[in-house]
Design a protein around this motif. Structure first.
Motif, short mmCIF file in Angstrom:
data_model
loop_
_atom_site.label_atom_id
_atom_site.label_comp_id
_atom_site.label_asym_id
_atom_site.label_seq_id
_atom_site.Cartn_x
_atom_site.Cartn_y
_atom_site.Cartn_z
N HIS A 275 34.50 40.61 36.41
CA HIS A 275 35.35 39.56 35.71
C HIS A 275 36.80 39.72 36.69
O HIS A 275 37.08 38.42 36.98
CB HIS A 275 35.77 40.23 34.39
N VAL A 276 37.25 40.59 36.95
CA VAL A 276 38.60 40.75 37.61
C VAL A 276 38.59 40.17 38.87
O VAL A 276 39.25 39.22 39.44
CB VAL A 276 39.02 42.20 37.75
N LEU A 277 37.45 40.39 39.57
CA LEU A 277 37.18 39.99 40.91
C LEU A 277 37.04 38.29 41.21
O LEU A 277 37.55 37.48 41.98
CB LEU A 277 36.12 40.56 41.77
N VAL B 139 47.82 38.12 42.11
CA VAL B 139 47.61 37.98 40.64
C VAL B 139 48.21 39.43 39.75
O VAL B 139 47.73 40.51 40.39
CB VAL B 139 46.44 37.90 40.15
N LYS B 140 48.85 39.15 38.81
CA LYS B 140 49.41 40.39 38.05
C LYS B 140 48.34 41.11 37.39
O LYS B 140 47.55 40.71 36.65
CB LYS B 140 50.55 39.86 37.21
N VAL C 235 40.00 44.63 47.62
CA VAL C 235 41.42 44.01 47.06
C VAL C 235 42.56 44.69 47.91
O VAL C 235 42.44 45.87 48.51
CB VAL C 235 41.78 44.17 45.66
N VAL C 236 43.64 43.97 47.89
CA VAL C 236 44.92 44.55 48.27
C VAL C 236 46.04 44.29 47.16
O VAL C 236 46.26 43.36 46.76
CB VAL C 236 45.52 44.20 49.48
N SER C 237 46.76 45.43 47.08
CA SER C 237 47.89 45.35 46.25
C SER C 237 49.04 45.16 46.52
O SER C 237 49.36 46.01 47.63
CB SER C 237 47.79 46.18 44.91
N ARG C 238 50.24 44.68 46.03
CA ARG C 238 51.51 44.83 46.65
C ARG C 238 52.30 45.17 45.16
O ARG C 238 52.14 44.72 44.24
CB ARG C 238 52.26 43.72 47.11
N GLY D 285 51.23 42.31 42.99
CA GLY D 285 50.18 41.72 42.58
C GLY D 285 48.84 42.21 43.39
O GLY D 285 49.25 42.65 44.46
N THR D 286 47.74 41.43 42.96
CA THR D 286 46.67 41.72 43.72
C THR D 286 45.87 40.56 44.44
O THR D 286 45.74 39.34 43.67
CB THR D 286 45.63 42.61 42.94
N CYS D 287 45.30 40.80 45.54
CA CYS D 287 44.53 39.50 46.22
C CYS D 287 43.17 40.12 46.78
O CYS D 287 42.95 41.34 46.89
CB CYS D 287 45.21 39.06 47.51
#
Lengths: 143, 143
Positions: free
Chosen positions: A11-13, A24-25, A53-56, A62-64
């Motif tokens: 779902h998230v992906l 995305v938050k 994924v990578v997050s910042r 957020g995440t990509c």
DNA sequence: CATAAGTGTAACAAGAATAGTTACAATACT
DNA sequence: AGTATTGTAACTATTCTTGTTACACTTATG
């Protein structure tokens, strides 16, 4: 797998894939999945460890996705989040003095591997891109 | 399946198959499986509902197979004891106002069916008789 | 008929797994 | 400096699974 981590992960992906131009938050993802943002962040942590994924952190964090959805298959997702197997072996070691007890674990272990391999093969045939397409077509039907 | 009922069921049925000329006591099975006799009797109850075994109460009671081990496959066992699926869907219903949330369940449900079908196909290829043979060969190797 | 040896099953406890929640430090933009 | 966000620890609630005790009921045997 008694947990719904795989379902949540797909779902998230898919959400990330359909919003691939922004970070995305976790809060936004949590709303769609209908759970708590911390649950999502924990899941994203697993997906990050799997290199999906990578997050910042911080303001405008957020995440990509790290890859094209065409290059992420559901086996990648399964491996990122699954800790268990299709069925569990004995919790207590069987009686080693009984011929059946002594050998049943090895037999079941091989069976487990065979089943798991079949599951993996099936999962590897679907990409995140396929899932997006199904979501899209489901959406168009329901309008 | 997060439980070990399938593993225990295969174990128990193999025990019954190797003692097919007598009524086997739950106590005896429990020792081999290394658990409590009540756990075994609960399991036997499921196997009875699935038509795989018959039990008798009272003095000289116990349990027997109802069929030739050649005619019991592991899918029969799986169906007798499994209540879950290979992976779980969302516990909370996803946000129906989100295109992904609205359609992801159907997509995952279809995937679940596909995976489950693959698992069943694999299981159906092994009979209790095969398991007995593997146990026997394992035994002979270890002597 | 009394006794012994079984099953069937209810009730409860213990433990692990899962998910939800709050809290807060660290980070990064404005 | 202030605000929005992730990362993560800690705690709780719930559910699932297994183990355990207890006991009614059943069946063979002396």
């Amino acid at each position: 797998m008694a947990n719904s981590q795989f379902a949540m992960a797909v779902h998230v992906l898919t959400m990330l894939a359909t919003n691939c131009d922004e970070r995305v938050k976790s809060n936004y993802l949590a709303k769609s999945v209908n759970t708590n943002a911390v649950v999502i962040r924990r899941l994203l942590c697993d997906l990050h460890e799997a290199g999906l994924v990578v997050s910042r952190t911080g303001y405008s964090g957020g995440t990509c996705l790290t890859k094209d959805p065409k290059n992420i298959d559901l086996l990648d997702v399964y491996e990122a989040v699954s800790h268990g197997e299709v069925f569990s072996l004995h919790k207590q070691k069987p009686d080693q003095d009984c011929p059946v007890g002594k050998n049943i674990e090895a037999v079941l272990c091989n069976l487990q591997k065979e089943i798991d391999e079949a599951v993996r093969t099936k999962l590897s045939k679907h990409t995140l891109s396929d899932v997006m397409e199904l979501i899209r077509s489901g959406e168009s039907v329901s309008i």
